[in-house]
Design a protein around this motif. Structure first.
Motif, PDB file in Angstrom:
ATOM      1  N   THR A 146      15.917  39.717 -33.108  1.00 14.63           N
ATOM      2  CA  THR A 146      15.243  38.413 -33.126  1.00 14.63           C
ATOM      3  C   THR A 146      15.534  37.673 -34.425  1.00 14.63           C
ATOM      4  O   THR A 146      15.872  36.474 -34.417  1.00 14.63           O
ATOM      5  CB  THR A 146      13.729  38.593 -32.960  1.00 14.63           C
ATOM      6  N   LYS A 147      15.417  38.360 -35.542  1.00 11.81           N
ATOM      7  CA  LYS A 147      15.701  37.724 -36.834  1.00 11.81           C
ATOM      8  C   LYS A 147      17.175  37.360 -36.944  1.00 11.81           C
ATOM      9  O   LYS A 147      17.533  36.322 -37.510  1.00 11.81           O
ATOM     10  CB  LYS A 147      15.288  38.643 -37.977  1.00 11.81           C
ATOM     11  N   ARG A 148      18.012  38.196 -36.398  1.00  9.96           N
ATOM     12  CA  ARG A 148      19.454  37.913 -36.413  1.00  9.96           C
ATOM     13  C   ARG A 148      19.741  36.642 -35.637  1.00  9.96           C
ATOM     14  O   ARG A 148      20.547  35.801 -36.063  1.00  9.96           O
ATOM     15  CB  ARG A 148      20.186  39.111 -35.816  1.00  9.96           C
ATOM     16  N   GLU A 149      19.105  36.456 -34.487  1.00  9.85           N
ATOM     17  CA  GLU A 149      19.324  35.255 -33.675  1.00  9.85           C
ATOM     18  C   GLU A 149      18.838  33.998 -34.394  1.00  9.85           C
ATOM     19  O   GLU A 149      19.445  32.927 -34.274  1.00  9.85           O
ATOM     20  CB  GLU A 149      18.611  35.399 -32.323  1.00  9.85           C
ATOM     21  N   VAL A 150      17.742  34.110 -35.127  1.00 12.56           N
ATOM     22  CA  VAL A 150      17.256  32.962 -35.908  1.00 12.56           C
ATOM     23  C   VAL A 150      18.289  32.581 -36.967  1.00 12.56           C
ATOM     24  O   VAL A 150      18.581  31.402 -37.179  1.00 12.56           O
ATOM     25  CB  VAL A 150      15.902  33.290 -36.568  1.00 12.56           C
ATOM     26  N   ALA A 151      18.854  33.587 -37.626  1.00 14.12           N
ATOM     27  CA  ALA A 151      19.884  33.335 -38.639  1.00 14.12           C
ATOM     28  C   ALA A 151      21.081  32.627 -38.023  1.00 14.12           C
ATOM     29  O   ALA A 151      21.631  31.680 -38.597  1.00 14.12           O
ATOM     30  CB  ALA A 151      20.314  34.647 -39.292  1.00 14.12           C
ATOM     31  N   VAL A 152      21.484  33.075 -36.844  1.00  8.63           N
ATOM     32  CA  VAL A 152      22.633  32.458 -36.158  1.00  8.63           C
ATOM     33  C   VAL A 152      22.332  31.009 -35.797  1.00  8.63           C
ATOM     34  O   VAL A 152      23.205  30.130 -35.898  1.00  8.63           O
ATOM     35  CB  VAL A 152      23.001  33.267 -34.902  1.00  8.63           C
ATOM     36  N   SER A 153      21.098  30.733 -35.396  1.00  5.90           N
ATOM     37  CA  SER A 153      20.732  29.351 -35.046  1.00  5.90           C
ATOM     38  C   SER A 153      20.791  28.452 -36.275  1.00  5.90           C
ATOM     39  O   SER A 153      21.185  27.282 -36.187  1.00  5.90           O
ATOM     40  CB  SER A 153      19.330  29.313 -34.424  1.00  5.90           C
ATOM     41  N   TYR A 154      20.411  28.980 -37.437  1.00  5.82           N
ATOM     42  CA  TYR A 154      20.511  28.214 -38.683  1.00  5.82           C
ATOM     43  C   TYR A 154      21.978  27.924 -39.025  1.00  5.82           C
ATOM     44  O   TYR A 154      22.317  26.828 -39.487  1.00  5.82           O
ATOM     45  CB  TYR A 154      19.850  28.970 -39.834  1.00  5.82           C
ATOM     46  N   ARG A 178      24.062  22.714 -46.430  1.00 10.15           N
ATOM     47  CA  ARG A 178      23.793  23.758 -47.416  1.00 10.15           C
ATOM     48  C   ARG A 178      22.382  24.309 -47.254  1.00 10.15           C
ATOM     49  O   ARG A 178      22.157  25.519 -47.367  1.00 10.15           O
ATOM     50  CB  ARG A 178      23.975  23.206 -48.833  1.00 10.15           C
ATOM     51  N   SER A 179      21.434  23.429 -46.981  1.00  7.20           N
ATOM     52  CA  SER A 179      20.043  23.861 -46.816  1.00  7.20           C
ATOM     53  C   SER A 179      19.912  24.823 -45.633  1.00  7.20           C
ATOM     54  O   SER A 179      19.260  25.876 -45.738  1.00  7.20           O
ATOM     55  CB  SER A 179      19.145  22.642 -46.610  1.00  7.20           C
ATOM     56  N   LYS A 180      20.522  24.474 -44.520  1.00  7.65           N
ATOM     57  CA  LYS A 180      20.457  25.335 -43.333  1.00  7.65           C
ATOM     58  C   LYS A 180      21.200  26.654 -43.571  1.00  7.65           C
ATOM     59  O   LYS A 180      20.786  27.711 -43.086  1.00  7.65           O
ATOM     60  CB  LYS A 180      21.042  24.612 -42.124  1.00  7.65           C
ATOM     61  N   ALA A 181      22.287  26.580 -44.326  1.00  7.02           N
ATOM     62  CA  ALA A 181      23.035  27.799 -44.636  1.00  7.02           C
ATOM     63  C   ALA A 181      22.200  28.739 -45.504  1.00  7.02           C
ATOM     64  O   ALA A 181      22.241  29.958 -45.323  1.00  7.02           O
ATOM     65  CB  ALA A 181      24.343  27.443 -45.347  1.00  7.02           C
ATOM     66  N   GLU A 182      21.440  28.181 -46.434  1.00  5.87           N
ATOM     67  CA  GLU A 182      20.560  29.000 -47.269  1.00  5.87           C
ATOM     68  C   GLU A 182      19.486  29.673 -46.419  1.00  5.87           C
ATOM     69  O   GLU A 182      19.164  30.849 -46.623  1.00  5.87           O
ATOM     70  CB  GLU A 182      19.916  28.131 -48.352  1.00  5.87           C
ATOM     71  N   ASP A 183      18.933  28.926 -45.454  1.00  5.50           N
ATOM     72  CA  ASP A 183      17.945  29.511 -44.537  1.00  5.50           C
ATOM     73  C   ASP A 183      18.573  30.646 -43.732  1.00  5.50           C
ATOM     74  O   ASP A 183      17.947  31.692 -43.515  1.00  5.50           O
ATOM     75  CB  ASP A 183      17.409  28.438 -43.582  1.00  5.50           C
ATOM     76  N   ALA A 184      19.811  30.425 -43.293  1.00  5.75           N
ATOM     77  CA  ALA A 184      20.510  31.449 -42.510  1.00  5.75           C
ATOM     78  C   ALA A 184      20.754  32.701 -43.345  1.00  5.75           C
ATOM     79  O   ALA A 184      20.589  33.831 -42.855  1.00  5.75           O
ATOM     80  CB  ALA A 184      21.833  30.883 -41.998  1.00  5.75           C
ATOM     81  N   TYR A 185      21.133  32.508 -44.590  1.00  3.83           N
ATOM     82  CA  TYR A 185      21.398  33.648 -45.480  1.00  3.83           C
ATOM     83  C   TYR A 185      20.125  34.468 -45.692  1.00  3.83           C
ATOM     84  O   TYR A 185      20.149  35.704 -45.637  1.00  3.83           O
ATOM     85  CB  TYR A 185      21.933  33.141 -46.817  1.00  3.83           C
ATOM     86  N   THR A 186      19.018  33.772 -45.918  1.00  8.79           N
ATOM     87  CA  THR A 186      17.736  34.459 -46.129  1.00  8.79           C
ATOM     88  C   THR A 186      17.326  35.246 -44.898  1.00  8.79           C
ATOM     89  O   THR A 186      16.954  36.426 -44.984  1.00  8.79           O
ATOM     90  CB  THR A 186      16.647  33.439 -46.488  1.00  8.79           C
ATOM     91  N   LYS A 187      17.370  34.590 -43.732  1.00 10.12           N
ATOM     92  CA  LYS A 187      16.949  35.260 -42.500  1.00 10.12           C
ATOM     93  C   LYS A 187      17.926  36.375 -42.124  1.00 10.12           C
ATOM     94  O   LYS A 187      17.510  37.433 -41.621  1.00 10.12           O
ATOM     95  CB  LYS A 187      16.853  34.241 -41.368  1.00 10.12           C
ATOM     96  N   GLY A 188      19.206  36.173 -42.368  1.00 12.14           N
ATOM     97  CA  GLY A 188      20.189  37.211 -42.087  1.00 12.14           C
ATOM     98  C   GLY A 188      19.959  38.452 -42.938  1.00 12.14           C
ATOM     99  O   GLY A 188      20.088  39.578 -42.460  1.00 12.14           O
ATOM    100  N   ASN A 189      19.615  38.243 -44.200  1.00  9.68           N
ATOM    101  CA  ASN A 189      19.316  39.371 -45.080  1.00  9.68           C
ATOM    102  C   ASN A 189      18.061  40.107 -44.634  1.00  9.68           C
ATOM    103  O   ASN A 189      17.982  41.336 -44.734  1.00  9.68           O
ATOM    104  CB  ASN A 189      19.155  38.884 -46.524  1.00  9.68           C
ATOM    105  N   GLU A 190      17.063  39.361 -44.168  1.00 14.32           N
ATOM    106  CA  GLU A 190      15.843  39.999 -43.653  1.00 14.32           C
ATOM    107  C   GLU A 190      16.188  40.910 -42.480  1.00 14.32           C
ATOM    108  O   GLU A 190      15.721  42.054 -42.394  1.00 14.32           O
ATOM    109  CB  GLU A 190      14.835  38.937 -43.211  1.00 14.32           C
ATOM    110  N   SER A 191      17.011  40.386 -41.582  1.00 16.72           N
ATOM    111  CA  SER A 191      17.411  41.175 -40.417  1.00 16.72           C
ATOM    112  C   SER A 191      18.189  42.418 -40.841  1.00 16.72           C
ATOM    113  O   SER A 191      17.947  43.526 -40.327  1.00 16.72           O
ATOM    114  CB  SER A 191      18.276  40.306 -39.491  1.00 16.72           C
ATOM    115  N   TYR A 192      19.092  42.251 -41.787  1.00 22.32           N
ATOM    116  CA  TYR A 192      19.915  43.372 -42.251  1.00 22.32           C
ATOM    117  C   TYR A 192      19.065  44.435 -42.944  1.00 22.32           C
ATOM    118  O   TYR A 192      19.228  45.641 -42.701  1.00 22.32           O
ATOM    119  CB  TYR A 192      20.992  42.849 -43.196  1.00 22.32           C
TER     120      TYR A 192
END
Length: 268
Positions: free
Chosen positions: A168-176, A193-207
């Motif tokens: 679920t968190k991975r999918e949120v990161a992908v949407s960002y 850049r703002s959306k990419a930062e959100d994606a990086y944060t959520k992707g790290n949470e998932s990882y």
């Protein structure tokens, strides 16, 4: 009948370069009424100080652009396109500086081109920055994808609720990341850049969640896994000891069987 008139005069002084009407002729009859025929001549009157001022301003902007390029290069951002624009602008400014004072129009044209080129270069630099942020955001997603594949390939973890949370968190990161790419396409680099930062944060949470899940699963296979690297070492040592014991037992049993058979042959 034709009238030929020769006029001489001095161009008016101006505080800044601008188009000025140098002559205007209007048809007026004997009664003072203005006719429909008229003629005017305009020309660009240059304040020569404008050239030196424009060159100075262009050099200031070029220096700022150089600083921005160096800052982004230090961030491992691709600055090649911006570098090309910098070189073009620098060449135009150098050309303007080398022109004689009588070529002020050509000088100003070169300066205007240089300033426009610097602006284009700043835009390309901003775009490259956004592209780098999006690329960085993809890293954690790629990492977690490998772990998700690992879990899904194991029947004991494929349907685990903890895996669902990771996905679920991975999918949120992908949407960002998708939103960041859309913003990039639309030229909204700050939003990208703002959306990419959100994606990086959520992707790290998932990882990180995936790593925690993996550690928990491995702890069920190795009772010492909870001790971290030491536990992993202990677990590996125990396995080696057990394997060693089994090998020794097999060797001893083999020797005993061999000796018994040898005695049977002797008694044969």
């Amino acid at each position: 009948m034709a009238v030929v008139v020769t006029l001489e005069g001095t161009a008016p002084s101006v505080t800044q370069t601008a188009n000025q009407t140098l002559i205007q002729i209007t048809d007026v009859d004997s009664n003072g009424n203005t006719g429909t025929s008229s003629y005017s001549q305009t020309a660009l009157v240059v304040n020569t100080n404008d050239v030196s001022t424009a060159i100075s301003n262009a050099n200031t902007q070029l220096s700022q652009f150089r600083t921005h390029i160096d800052e982004k290069a230090a961030m491992d951002i691709d600055t090649s396109a911006a570098e090309a624009k910098y070189n073009d602008a620098q060449s135009k400014i150098s050309t303007a500086q080398a022109l004689p004072s009588t070529s002020y129009t050509d000088a100003l044209n070169n300066i205007n081109t240089a300033i426009s080129t610097i602006s284009d270069g700043e835009t390309l630099l901003d775009k490259a920055w956004a592209e780098k942020e999006i690329s960085d955001a993809q890293g954690p997603v790629n990492n977690v994808d490998a772990l998700i594949a690992y879990f899904q390939g194991n029947s004991s973890t494929a349907s685990d609720a903890r895996l669902s949370e990771v996905i679920t968190k991975r999918e949120v990161a992908v949407s960002y990341i998708s939103a960041a790419n859309d913003a990039l396409t639309n030229g909204n680099f700050a939003q990208a850049r703002s959306k990419a930062e959100d994606a990086y944060t959520k992707g790290n949470e998932s990882y990180n969640d995936a790593l925690t899940f993996k550690a928990a699963v491995e702890a069920t296979w190795n009772p010492f896994a909870g001790l971290g690297s030491i536990g992993s070492g202990i677990g590996s040592s125990v396995i080696l000891i057990v394997v060693g014991i089994i090998i020794v037992v097999l060797v001893v049993v083999g020797i005993i069987i061999y000796r018994k058979r040898s005695r049977w042959d002797e008694l044969g």
